[in-house]
Design a protein around this motif. Structure first.
Motif, PDB file in Angstrom:
ATOM      1  N   MET A 268     -33.443  -6.510 -37.598  1.00 32.27           N
ATOM      2  CA  MET A 268     -33.926  -5.231 -37.071  1.00 32.27           C
ATOM      3  C   MET A 268     -35.368  -4.983 -37.499  1.00 32.27           C
ATOM      4  O   MET A 268     -36.163  -4.419 -36.738  1.00 32.27           O
ATOM      5  N   CYS A 271     -37.301  -6.751 -35.129  1.00 34.74           N
ATOM      6  CA  CYS A 271     -36.917  -6.460 -33.733  1.00 34.74           C
ATOM      7  C   CYS A 271     -36.414  -7.710 -33.019  1.00 34.74           C
ATOM      8  O   CYS A 271     -36.710  -7.936 -31.837  1.00 34.74           O
ATOM      9  N   TRP A 273     -33.281  -9.018 -31.583  1.00 33.31           N
ATOM     10  CA  TRP A 273     -32.019  -8.410 -31.183  1.00 33.31           C
ATOM     11  C   TRP A 273     -31.007  -9.399 -30.610  1.00 33.31           C
ATOM     12  O   TRP A 273     -29.968  -8.984 -30.080  1.00 33.31           O
ATOM     13  N   ASN A 521     -40.178  -0.195 -37.976  1.00 35.94           N
ATOM     14  CA  ASN A 521     -39.685  -0.918 -36.805  1.00 35.94           C
ATOM     15  C   ASN A 521     -38.175  -1.127 -36.799  1.00 35.94           C
ATOM     16  O   ASN A 521     -37.558  -1.266 -35.737  1.00 35.94           O
ATOM     17  N   TYR A 522     -37.533  -1.142 -37.990  1.00 36.04           N
ATOM     18  CA  TYR A 522     -36.083  -1.371 -38.014  1.00 36.04           C
ATOM     19  C   TYR A 522     -35.317  -0.234 -37.352  1.00 36.04           C
ATOM     20  O   TYR A 522     -34.147  -0.400 -36.976  1.00 36.04           O
ATOM     21  N   ALA A 553     -42.362  -8.493 -35.495  1.00 38.74           N
ATOM     22  CA  ALA A 553     -41.829  -7.361 -34.730  1.00 38.74           C
ATOM     23  C   ALA A 553     -42.705  -7.071 -33.522  1.00 38.74           C
ATOM     24  O   ALA A 553     -42.191  -6.829 -32.415  1.00 38.74           O
ATOM     25  N   LEU A 557     -41.303  -7.255 -29.759  1.00 37.25           N
ATOM     26  CA  LEU A 557     -41.290  -6.069 -28.901  1.00 37.25           C
ATOM     27  C   LEU A 557     -42.081  -6.303 -27.620  1.00 37.25           C
ATOM     28  O   LEU A 557     -41.685  -5.838 -26.540  1.00 37.25           O
TER      29      LEU A 557
END
Length: 726
Positions: A268, A271, A273, A521-522, A553, A557
């Motif tokens: 997380m 990011c 996922w 960011n988490y 991250a 993203l």
């Protein structure tokens, strides 16, 4: 020639010879590690002589070595019925009981062995091990000392004594013992791991990594070492390697919820996922099933919006710590005159940290005529501005980094603390063991952890009616203290830099609507990111301005944006900046988009103090309702939504056809900043102090903790228990 007649056949002589042969064969097999063959030979001996003490004893040893402690106990008990003075059997019975976590019985066995032979080194060492498990470190230390006096070259004993010194916060002694263990036997992984942990505590991460690398090289399946190594790699900003190490720990122990949670948390943070939803579901199943090694409750707050699961995880986490029963010392009431109420604040964050950014002004405006305040610090040493403000504001500042939990408890009682306030809860660097020992008659958790601690020794949680609506209080083991506005205190003296950077200087386009979210960011989860990308698609020329926690991250993203049909260039990343400059750059943003299930907390207050309206979607858990609490306390309730469809629609409308309404909200925020309750630290202090008085008065009257409601005029009433039915 007459011959002497042969002696008659003697079955006793034959049996003795046979037993000797079997015993020699069994010992050879046992020494070669052929436990099954040795056990069979011991069994043959026992068929010939059922009470053969050596065969019984070694059968128990073989069973224990084969991972069958319950069978081993049966053999050792048979030995001791035959020979109550068999020292080795008492010692080995203790080992088998210890393997089954029958700790008190194991200790009794070691004590019996030592009563028979006080200089039995193995029994002394094993007694130290069980006392360590029983959380009796000082007694364990004495046992290890005696064992090492008898065997000064015992590497494992030095390693375990080092652990006890570490627990007792004798850091130099722990270092010496770990290093001695390594010098005596450099093939043992455990001393390298434990010395690495000590170096982590000292924040000497590069050195810690060397020891942890050695631990996993010596013992590749050492899951704890892989996870600790991952923590260090994350601190060293080597995130890709950290992810691999977290994954390895989780793979080695797939039923360990703690390892799965830390791996998920690392993903997380970057990011990443892939497989995230399935793993979150698996983690929730583990909590519901009550796995032995569960996740820390904090890890779940950013993953799921289910306070009932948060409560279950918190209770399991507290139970797993195996704290001794708390015994509260009676308050020593003065004989001649009432004294000030003594409040203790306990934290690792009394430095440049979000907790201090929020609380600094509260410490300065607390009523020193009615209260006496002590700050107990177990965080890093600091000479920064925030630490200096705290030290100047409280009556007493005590650095307890190198004191054990029970030493802090004893000090707190000696100082007569009436209310102990835990500002950490279940977050990193916590010392919840202090509160398990009851440093004060009344114990409160506040600010650091947005949820229940699930602990029977925490009496109250400070909240408000938004973050914990009365019907939802069943998911909190503490009694709730409802403040009249927001539970979150703020510092209205925080400086905002005068200079505002240009849009070009921070990477923003010269024109277009700027949505922002400066949360860690988490806190960004796939479902929220889906909504954000739809908002960008519906608002032409808009951008989303995010905090850049780390380069991974940002890259992930951007990739996720492209996968949702959004140009990655419409995501703009802001590096971390000093707080005054960070607050100033908020002036370039139009609307702050909140996350869920873990809202913006300090970052939400930053945005509102910096003049940026915040749009939030309120969930069920404490962590998911903070944005709503802050907005209501600053006079912007219109920006609280209760579902993602309304959140998306309102964000789009405010950025397009309802820009005038957004301008009006921004103007109202500017007008309210210095008058609304959210940034009124003096008003907040009077409300919190009124709650403190009510708590102490109830305790002095011999009454139990109850739910309390504080009104705006600082009167306090007992809340209606019926409101809490669910």
């Amino acid at each position: 020639m007459n011959r002497r007649p042969s002696p008659p056949f003697s079955p006793i002589g034959w049996q003795a010879a046979r037993l000797r042969v079997l015993f020699e064969q069994a010992l050879q097999c046992h020494q070669r590690g052929q436990l099954a063959q040795a056990a069979q030979l011991y069994a043959q001996m026992l068929s010939l002589q059922p009470d053969h003490v050596d065969a019984l004893h070694l059968s128990g040893v073989a069973a224990a070595q084969a991972g069958e402690p319950q069978r081993a106990i049966g053999f050792f008990e048979r030995v001791l019925r035959r020979d109550p003075g068999h020292v080795a059997a008492h010692n080995n019975l203790g080992n088998a009981l210890l393997a089954l976590d029958r700790l008190d019985e194991a200790l009794a066995s070691y004590e019996r062995a030592l009563a028979l032979q006080p200089d039995h080194a193995d029994a002394l060492y094993n007694r130290g091990n069980v006392l360590k498990r029983l959380d009796r470190p000082r007694e364990a230390l004495g046992s290890y000392d005696r064992a090492l006096a008898l065997r000064p070259d015992w590497a494992a004993a030095y390693g375990n004594r080092g652990i006890v010194h570490h627990v007792l916060r004798h850091f130099d002694a722990a270092w010496a013992d770990y290093s001695r263990a390594i010098a005596l036997n450099s093939r043992l992984a455990e001393p390298f791991y434990n010395r690495g942990r000590l170096l982590v505590d000292r924040r000497r991460f590069a050195e810690a990594l060397r020891d942890l690398d050695q631990a996993v090289m010596l013992k590749p399946d050492y899951a704890d070492a892989h996870e600790q190594r991952a923590h260090v790699l994350r601190e060293l900003k080597r995130l890709e390697e950290a992810l691999q190490a977290y994954r390895r720990a989780a793979q080695l122990e797939p039923d360990n919820g703690s390892f799965l949670a830390t791996w998920l948390g690392a993903r997380m943070m970057t990011c990443d996922w892939a497989g995230w939803a399935a793993d979150v579901g698996r983690l929730v199943d583990m909590v519901q099933a009550g796995v032995e090694e569960g996740p820390t409750p904090f890890s779940l707050l950013s993953m799921i919006d289910r306070p009932e699961v948060h409560q279950r995880a918190a209770r399991a986490w507290i139970a797993s710590r195996q704290f001794p029963a708390a015994v509260c010392a009676a308050m020593q009431e003065p004989q001649l005159r009432p004294r000030k109420i003594r409040i203790g604040y306990y934290s690792a964050d009394f430095h440049d940290h979000a907790t201090m950014f929020l609380m600094a002004r509260l410490f300065e405006v607390h009523d020193r005529q009615r209260f006496e305040f002590t700050a107990f610090s177990f965080g890093p040493e600091s000479d920064g501005a925030m630490r200096q403000r705290l030290v100047a504001a409280v009556d007493r500042f005590v650095d307890v980094r190198e004191r054990t939990d029970d030493e802090v408890v004893a000090l707190s009682r000696e100082l007569g603390i009436d209310i102990a306030v835990d500002l950490k809860g279940a977050t990193g660097g916590e010392r919840i063991g202090i509160f398990a020992g009851r440093p004060a008659p009344v114990q409160v958790q506040y600010l650091g952890y947005p949820g229940t601690m699930g602990a029977p020794f925490i009496d109250y949680v400070v909240a408000d009616a938004t973050v914990i609506p009365p019907p939802e209080r069943v998911w909190y083991d503490e009694k709730v203290v409802w403040l009249p506005h927001s539970y979150q205190v703020n510092d209205p003296t925080r400086a905002i830099a005068e200079a505002t950077p240009t849009r070009e200087a921070v990477g923003l386009p010269a024109e277009g609507f700027v949505f922002c979210c400066f949360n860690n960011n988490y806190k960004i989860v796939p479902a929220v990111f889906d909504v954000w990308m739809r908002i960008l698609q519906r608002v032409p020329a808009s951008v989303l301005w995010l905090l850049e926690d780390n380069a991974l991250a940002a890259a992930n993203l951007k990739r996720e944006a492209a996968a949702r049909g959004v140009d990655p260039q419409r995501l703009v990343f802001a590096p971390r900046a000093p707080l005054p400059e960070h607050l100033a750059r908020h002036r370039l943003a139009d609307l702050f988009l909140d996350t869920a299930p873990y809202n913006a907390h300090t970052t939400a207050s930053d945005a509102l103090w910096g003049g940026v309206p915040l749009l939030t979607c309120m969930g069920r858990s404490f962590a998911s309702r903070v944005g709503a609490s802050l907005l209501r306390a600053v006079g912007l309730p219109e920006l609280v939504t209760e579902n993602w469809a309304d959140y998306e629609a309102l964000a789009v409308a405010l950025a397009t056809e309802r820009r005038g309404e957004l301008d009006a909200l921004r103007a109202r925020l500017a007008a309210n900043r210095l008058s609304a309750p959210l940034f009124d630290a003096e008003r907040f202090a009077r409300h919190l102090e009124a709650a403190y008085v009510a708590m102490v008065e109830r305790h002095r009257a011999g009454l139990p903790a109850v739910h309390l409601k504080v009104h705006d005029d600082a009167t306090v009433v007992v809340a209606d228990e019926a409101e809490g039915t669910h």
